[in-house]
Design a protein around this motif. Structure first.
Motif, PDB file in Angstrom:
ATOM      1  N   VAL A   2       0.828  -1.211   0.000  1.00 31.77           N
ATOM      2  CA  VAL A   2       0.000   0.000   0.000  1.00 31.77           C
ATOM      3  C   VAL A   2       0.858   1.255   0.000  1.00 31.77           C
ATOM      4  N   PHE A   3       2.104   1.140   0.417  1.00 31.19           N
ATOM      5  CA  PHE A   3       2.967   2.320   0.466  1.00 31.19           C
ATOM      6  C   PHE A   3       3.382   2.819  -0.919  1.00 31.19           C
ATOM      7  N   VAL A   4       3.097   2.048  -1.963  1.00 28.91           N
ATOM      8  CA  VAL A   4       3.355   2.566  -3.314  1.00 28.91           C
ATOM      9  C   VAL A   4       2.421   3.736  -3.622  1.00 28.91           C
ATOM     10  N   TYR A   5       1.348   3.870  -2.862  1.00 23.60           N
ATOM     11  CA  TYR A   5       0.383   4.956  -3.010  1.00 23.60           C
ATOM     12  C   TYR A   5       0.883   6.252  -2.357  1.00 23.60           C
ATOM     13  N   LEU A   6       1.940   6.153  -1.537  1.00 14.60           N
ATOM     14  CA  LEU A   6       2.429   7.318  -0.793  1.00 14.60           C
ATOM     15  C   LEU A   6       2.867   8.474  -1.700  1.00 14.60           C
TER      16      LEU A   6
END
Length: 163
Positions: free
Chosen positions: A111-115
């Protein structure tokens, strides 16, 4: 209300962050403890209004992390940072807090690729919140100081003749 205001960028889940304006202004005018209390109460109120326990965890994680970061920035980096810079840091921290909850809920660190996308959206919203706080905080601080000196609407309140 905030969901009805369109952002100029199409990022799913991105909001203007009006509650962060209240929290940042509270931190600047009243202090860190009060700002963190407002952030906590905001998340609890959201829980009561929506009944969404999952939404509460996202809200509280973002609000608390952002409040702590903004409090530290106001205390140690204001100046040289303006309230716009403080707000930008708060927006980033809010996004990181919510992504941490998403990582736990989904059991997936991807989900941190959305950061980076959220960070770009946060630049716009953090800028708006910071500018608004720059305009709001001085007036509110003067009003609070006047109230603590016994003034009401710019006039000294008379204490003579009151029992």
């Amino acid at each position: 209300f905030e969901q009805m205001m369109p952002l100029p960028i199409g990022v799913p889940g991105a909001k203007l962050g009006l509650s962060n304006l209240v929290i940042l202004t509270t931190i600047v005018v009243y202090g860190a403890k009060e700002g963190i209390a407002v952030a906590t109460l905001k998340s609890v109120l959201l829980l009561f209004l929506t009944g969404s326990v999952t939404g509460f965890w996202y809200s509280i994680a973002g609000a608390l992390l952002s409040s702590v970061v903004m409090s530290l920035a106001v205390r140690f980096a204001f100046p040289p940072f303006s309230l716009v810079g403080v707000s930008e840091l708060g927006a980033l921290a809010h996004n990181v807090g919510q992504l941490c909850v998403a990582c736990i809920v989904l059991q997936n660190g991807a989900v941190f690729v959305y950061l980076p996308i959220l960070t770009i959206a946060g630049l716009f919203t953090g800028f708006f919140v910071g500018l608004s706080a720059n305009m709001l905080a001085p007036s509110l601080r003067r009003a609070v100081e006047g109230q603590s000196e016994g003034r009401i609407h710019g006039k000294q309140e008379s204490t003579e003749g009151h029992q």
